[in-house]
Structure formats: C-alpha cells, structure tokens
Design an enzyme around this catalytic site. Structure first.
Site, mmCIF file in Angstrom:
data_model
loop_
_atom_site.group_PDB
_atom_site.id
_atom_site.type_symbol
_atom_site.label_atom_id
_atom_site.label_comp_id
_atom_site.label_asym_id
_atom_site.label_seq_id
_atom_site.Cartn_x
_atom_site.Cartn_y
_atom_site.Cartn_z
ATOM 1 N N ASP A 103 0.830 -1.206 0.000
ATOM 2 C CA ASP A 103 0.000 0.000 0.000
ATOM 3 C C ASP A 103 0.864 1.255 0.000
ATOM 4 O OD1 ASP A 103 -2.223 -1.618 0.347
ATOM 5 O OD2 ASP A 103 -2.173 -1.427 2.521
HETATM 6 N N1 URA Z 1 -1.386 -5.867 4.062
HETATM 7 C C1 URA Z 1 -1.819 -4.590 4.050
HETATM 8 O O1 URA Z 1 -2.811 -4.252 4.690
HETATM 9 N N2 URA Z 1 -1.115 -3.705 3.324
HETATM 10 C C2 URA Z 1 -0.008 -4.015 2.630
HETATM 11 O O2 URA Z 1 0.588 -3.147 1.989
HETATM 12 C C3 URA Z 1 0.428 -5.356 2.655
HETATM 13 C C4 URA Z 1 -0.284 -6.259 3.377
#
Ligand code: URA
Length: 235
Positions: A103
C-alpha cells in the site's frame, strides 16, 4: 525444449498468462511461423522468437530487493502524478516491475525484477508465498486479539487463513500470512478495532529486509536467487 509462454515470460514480454494470450492472439512467431498452440515447445538457445515482429532475445535477469518507504505507490507509473517506487531507482533499472504490491503507506521489502516467469509464480495464489509484516499499533494487543489473528478473521471477502503471530512488545506484532488480499493486514487489524500506526514487510519467502535503509535497494545474491527459483520455479 521449454514451453513457449515460459520462455516469453522469462524474456520480459509479460506474465506467463499474458504471454499465453499473446500466443493465442497470433502475435508470436517461432522461426518465421506464427504459433498459436499453447503447448508448443521451443529451444530457447536456437529458435528465433518474435513478438509483434520484434526479435525477443534473451535478456539478463535482474532481481532487486528494495526497502519501500511510505508514501509512494507500487506501480511503474501513476497517471495522478504521485511518487512511485520507480522514482527511487536509477535509469538502468527502469525496465523492472514490482512483484506484487504494498500500500501507499506500507513500507518494507519489495522485489523488483524483469523476470516475468518468477513474477507470475510469486503472485499466483496457488504458490502461497509466506510474507511477514511488523505492525505497530496504537494499543497493547491482548491475548484474545492474538488468538483471533492466529485463527483467522472474518472480513467482507471471507475468513482469513490461520496466521503465525508473535508479540514483540505490547504494541508491536509480527504476523506471517500467505494470502495476498488487498489491504489484508490493515483490514484484519481494523476488524479488531486496532489502529495501525506503521506497517512494514520484513520477509517474503526466503528474502529478508535486514538493515537495508528505507529508499535503498540491492541486487539479490546468487544464493538468494537460487533459493527463490528452487522454491518457486520448479513447476
Ligand atoms: N497488508 C496490508 O494491509 N497492506 C499491505 O501493503 C500489505 C499487506
């Protein structure tokens, strides 16, 4: 002899699935003849392979382990002009693509490569790569919440698979999961009413982030590459 889509993917034409589409669409030629059959095998050292008329020569495979800082997007380009992970790489690495996604606000281990075959394997749900995250929360995490994380949590897209969860300190956890659902860790924590202050991936398969500083990258060692391929490229 190897399957044509495998050779195309390894040479960076696209994921194996995309290469299959290109073959059936008649965009691939072997020794001057269009090949549309997916079972076709080629000799990668002798056969002349073309995609859309262009010769697809063997390219050197590059595997970079990058420590993604927060506040950049895991994509090659962003039409909205936001910073991307590619902004951190020199021009010689601009042909690489990220394997999977972190993310915008997640940090840590991200693999970048031009190896379409490995990308396909690592991102395919069938292969279930273990990924470990460090989660900094706003409160101390209780026994009950630890148990729920371990057993699985009901999210809007179904139950999560059992996870390995360790408490490092009252507000810091390490969780290992093999699913790759969108914002999975954040949604698991939110289901338990725990805010995530910081999320960092520290391990993926045999790869470890170690003490690589944020925004920096390094090439995988020969041993890391061999282990990765042994784990994911035997089938
Ligand atoms: N889980 C999440 O919530 N975000 C990420 O970037 C990776 C795994």
């Amino acid at each position: 002899m190897e399957r044509l889509q495998k050779v195309l993917a390894r040479r960076g034409v696209g994921s194996r699935r995309k290469c299959e589409e290109y073959i059936t669409a008649g965009r691939v030629e072997v020794n001057g003849r269009i090949v549309r059959e997916l079972g076709s095998r080629v000799d990668p050292h002798r056969d002349e392979i073309r995609f859309d008329g262009q010769l697809i020569a063997a390219v050197a495979m590059i595997y970079l382990l990058f420590n993604k800082p927060p506040f950049c997007i895991t994509t090659r380009e962003d039409p909205g002009g936001r910073p991307t992970v590619m902004d951190y790489l020199p021009s010689s690495y601009q042909d690489l693509h990220p394997v999977g996604r972190l993310d915008w606000d997640t940090e840590g281990l991200l693999l970048l490569t031009n190896d379409g075959e490995l990308t396909y394997k690592l991102t395919h749900p069938r292969h279930q790569v273990d990924k470990t995250y460090r989660i900094w929360t706003d409160k101390r995490v209780g026994k009950e919440e630890m148990e729920k994380l371990r057993r699985g949590i009901k999210l809007e897209d179904g139950w999560t698979a059992p996870a390995v969860v360790k408490k490092i300190s009252p507000g810091l956890l390490e969780i290992s999961i093999h699913e790759g659902r969108n914002r999975q860790v954040r949604r698991m924590m939110s289901a338990l009413k725990l805010a995530v202050n910081r999320l960092q991936r520290i391990r993926m398969g045999n790869l470890e982030l170690g003490d690589l500083p944020a925004g920096e990258f390094r090439e995988l060692s020969s041993q890391e590459k061999e282990q990765l391929k042994a784990l994911f490229c035997s089938s």
